[in-house]
Structures are given as C-alpha cells and as structure tokens.
Design a protein around this motif. Structure first.
Motif, PDB file in Angstrom:
ATOM      1  N   PRO A   1       5.443   5.337 -26.196  1.00 53.77           N
ATOM      2  CA  PRO A   1       6.318   5.894 -25.433  1.00 53.77           C
ATOM      3  C   PRO A   1       7.951   5.455 -25.174  1.00 53.77           C
ATOM      4  CG  PRO A   1       5.188   3.817 -24.239  1.00 53.77           C
ATOM      5  CD  PRO A   1       4.778   4.232 -25.801  1.00 53.77           C
ATOM      6  N   PHE A   2       8.410   4.391 -26.222  1.00 56.38           N
ATOM      7  CA  PHE A   2       9.542   4.099 -26.271  1.00 56.38           C
ATOM      8  C   PHE A   2      10.312   4.496 -27.378  1.00 56.38           C
ATOM      9  CE2 PHE A   2       6.968   0.802 -24.045  1.00 56.38           C
ATOM     10  CZ  PHE A   2       7.562   0.917 -22.760  1.00 56.38           C
ATOM     11  N   LYS A   3      11.333   5.307 -26.882  1.00 58.44           N
ATOM     12  CA  LYS A   3      11.921   6.054 -28.259  1.00 58.44           C
ATOM     13  C   LYS A   3      13.587   5.790 -28.335  1.00 58.44           C
ATOM     14  CE  LYS A   3       8.563   9.540 -27.792  1.00 58.44           C
ATOM     15  NZ  LYS A   3       8.122   8.794 -26.459  1.00 58.44           N
ATOM     16  N   ILE A   4      13.991   5.517 -29.604  1.00 61.98           N
ATOM     17  CA  ILE A   4      15.892   5.467 -29.535  1.00 61.98           C
ATOM     18  C   ILE A   4      15.850   6.193 -30.998  1.00 61.98           C
ATOM     19  CG2 ILE A   4      17.697   4.134 -30.046  1.00 61.98           C
ATOM     20  CD1 ILE A   4      16.201   1.837 -28.325  1.00 61.98           C
TER      21      ILE A   4
ATOM     22  N   PHE B   1      13.437   5.879 -33.950  1.00 61.73           N
ATOM     23  CA  PHE B   1      12.558   4.708 -33.876  1.00 61.73           C
ATOM     24  C   PHE B   1      11.682   4.783 -32.415  1.00 61.73           C
ATOM     25  CE2 PHE B   1      16.069   3.029 -36.617  1.00 61.73           C
ATOM     26  CZ  PHE B   1      15.409   2.261 -37.470  1.00 61.73           C
ATOM     27  N   LYS B   2      10.487   4.258 -32.731  1.00 60.02           N
ATOM     28  CA  LYS B   2       9.505   4.601 -31.416  1.00 60.02           C
ATOM     29  C   LYS B   2       8.755   2.766 -31.447  1.00 60.02           C
ATOM     30  CE  LYS B   2       7.772   9.020 -32.253  1.00 60.02           C
ATOM     31  NZ  LYS B   2       6.654  10.047 -32.358  1.00 60.02           N
ATOM     32  N   ALA B   3       8.591   2.721 -30.216  1.00 62.20           N
ATOM     33  CA  ALA B   3       7.596   1.724 -30.001  1.00 62.20           C
ATOM     34  C   ALA B   3       6.481   1.657 -28.997  1.00 62.20           C
ATOM     35  CB  ALA B   3       8.614   0.439 -29.432  1.00 62.20           C
ATOM     36  N   GLY B   4       5.535   0.952 -29.118  1.00 61.38           N
ATOM     37  CA  GLY B   4       4.270   0.928 -28.215  1.00 61.38           C
ATOM     38  C   GLY B   4       3.137   0.009 -28.886  1.00 61.38           C
ATOM     39  N   ALA B   5       2.110   0.874 -28.912  1.00 60.62           N
ATOM     40  CA  ALA B   5       0.948   0.107 -29.441  1.00 60.62           C
ATOM     41  C   ALA B   5      -0.066   1.220 -30.163  1.00 60.62           C
ATOM     42  CB  ALA B   5       0.219  -0.517 -28.408  1.00 60.62           C
ATOM     43  N   ALA B   6      -0.939   0.532 -31.230  1.00 66.26           N
ATOM     44  CA  ALA B   6      -2.073   1.129 -31.633  1.00 66.26           C
ATOM     45  C   ALA B   6      -3.106   0.895 -30.857  1.00 66.26           C
ATOM     46  CB  ALA B   6      -2.303   0.745 -33.177  1.00 66.26           C
TER      47      ALA B   6
ATOM     48  N   TYR C   1       9.396   3.659 -37.370  1.00 69.12           N
ATOM     49  CA  TYR C   1      10.487   4.730 -37.812  1.00 69.12           C
ATOM     50  C   TYR C   1      10.134   5.626 -38.671  1.00 69.12           C
ATOM     51  CZ  TYR C   1      13.825   6.719 -41.133  1.00 69.12           C
ATOM     52  OH  TYR C   1      14.653   7.607 -41.854  1.00 69.12           O
ATOM     53  N   GLU C   2      10.456   6.886 -38.266  1.00 69.31           N
ATOM     54  CA  GLU C   2      10.069   7.961 -38.756  1.00 69.31           C
ATOM     55  C   GLU C   2      11.104   8.957 -39.137  1.00 69.31           C
ATOM     56  OE1 GLU C   2       7.255   9.538 -35.705  1.00 69.31           O
ATOM     57  OE2 GLU C   2       5.544   8.320 -36.430  1.00 69.31           O
ATOM     58  N   GLY C   3      11.360   9.274 -40.385  1.00 65.44           N
ATOM     59  CA  GLY C   3      12.443  10.009 -40.899  1.00 65.44           C
ATOM     60  C   GLY C   3      12.071  11.340 -41.257  1.00 65.44           C
ATOM     61  N   PRO C   4      12.547  12.202 -41.888  1.00 66.11           N
ATOM     62  CA  PRO C   4      12.167  13.687 -42.096  1.00 66.11           C
ATOM     63  C   PRO C   4      10.879  13.620 -43.105  1.00 66.11           C
ATOM     64  CG  PRO C   4      14.494  13.529 -42.585  1.00 66.11           C
ATOM     65  CD  PRO C   4      13.959  12.084 -42.199  1.00 66.11           C
ATOM     66  N   GLN C   5      10.810  12.833 -43.726  1.00 67.68           N
ATOM     67  CA  GLN C   5       9.748  12.974 -44.787  1.00 67.68           C
ATOM     68  C   GLN C   5       8.963  11.385 -44.922  1.00 67.68           C
ATOM     69  OE1 GLN C   5       9.242  16.077 -46.301  1.00 67.68           O
ATOM     70  NE2 GLN C   5       7.330  15.054 -46.518  1.00 67.68           N
TER      71      GLN C   5
END
Length: 148
Positions: A79-82, A85-90, A115-119
């Motif tokens: 739920p946390f995004k910048i 970048f995302k943060a939370g839990a599995a 971290y989720e980039g384009p690819q």
C-alpha cells in the motif's frame, strides 16, 4: 510440482483478467547467522501477477536455506508507494523447511520493499529467525516483466 502448475495457471489467466506478470529465478539470501553454512543462492521459479496497484498474487518454488525444495503461494499487499518503489508485505504460506512443521505448510507475513521498473524489478524482504526452525535473512529477488 503442484505449485509450478498453480504458478503457470496464474500466468496463463493474465491476458483475460490481470495487468502484468513478473517472473523470477528464485532469490539470494543474506542470512543473519553467517557462520551456519546455509544455502544463500535459492534458485527456483516464481510468478507474480498484478491484480491492482496495491495487490498481486505470487506462487513458485525454490531451493531453500536447508537445501530442500520449498513451495509458496501468497499475496503481496504493497500500500505504500513513492515513484517506482512500493512497500508492504507478502502474506502467504510456505513448505519444505524440515524443522518447521516437519516440512509442512506454515503461514508467513514477510515485510517487503519492491522496485518495479519498466522491464526489471527487485523485491527485498526480511525473513525473521524463528528459533532453530527458520533461518532469518534479507532476501533479494530479481524479477523480469514477462507480460507488460
């Protein structure tokens, strides 16, 4: 083997229902107990399918710290995004650790930053130490976006 089929089924449903699919080759673990000889290179195969900007489902298998095969299924709640970048839990379940429920399935909540980039992407998680049953580590899971 059932987890591999589940992971493939998740990936196959993506075009109809879901937005993106990431694939990963397992992960690298930096264990807190460095002198115990644990397996750090946890090769395997996993899929992560995005449901929404906050939630994704995941399933796969890997060669764990005890040099046994583990399977997992779960949901990433991030739920946390910048930016990228995302943060939370599995939140999910694992098996294959001989001292944890005799190798059977057990629930887990694992704090995660991604971290989720384009690819390409990276999940970094903190696995807690649970006595002598589960070996704590920081894990690094590289991932490739299979379906954009």
């Amino acid at each position: 083997m059932k987890t591999a089929w589940l992971a493939l089924a998740i990936a196959a449903t993506t075009p109809a229902v879901m937005a993106e699919v990431w694939v990963n080759p397992g992960f690298y673990s930096y264990h807190f107990q460095r002198d115990r000889g644990f397996n750090n290179v946890n090769t395997g195969l996993g899929f992560e399918t995005v449901l929404t900007d906050t939630y994704s489902v995941t399933a796969g298998f890997f060669h764990n710290s005890d040099r046994e095969t583990s399977r997992y299924v779960g949901v990433y709640a991030m739920p946390f995004k910048i930016g990228t970048f995302k943060a939370g839990a599995a939140v999910g379940a694992f098996d294959g650790y001989p001292k944890m429920r005799e190798g059977g399935w057990f629930p887990a909540v694992i704090p995660t930053v991604a971290y989720e980039g384009p690819q390409f992407g990276l999940n970094v998680s903190v696995i807690p130490t649970v006595g002598e049953k589960l070996h704590g580590a920081v894990t690094f899971q590289f991932k490739y976006k299979l379906i954009p």
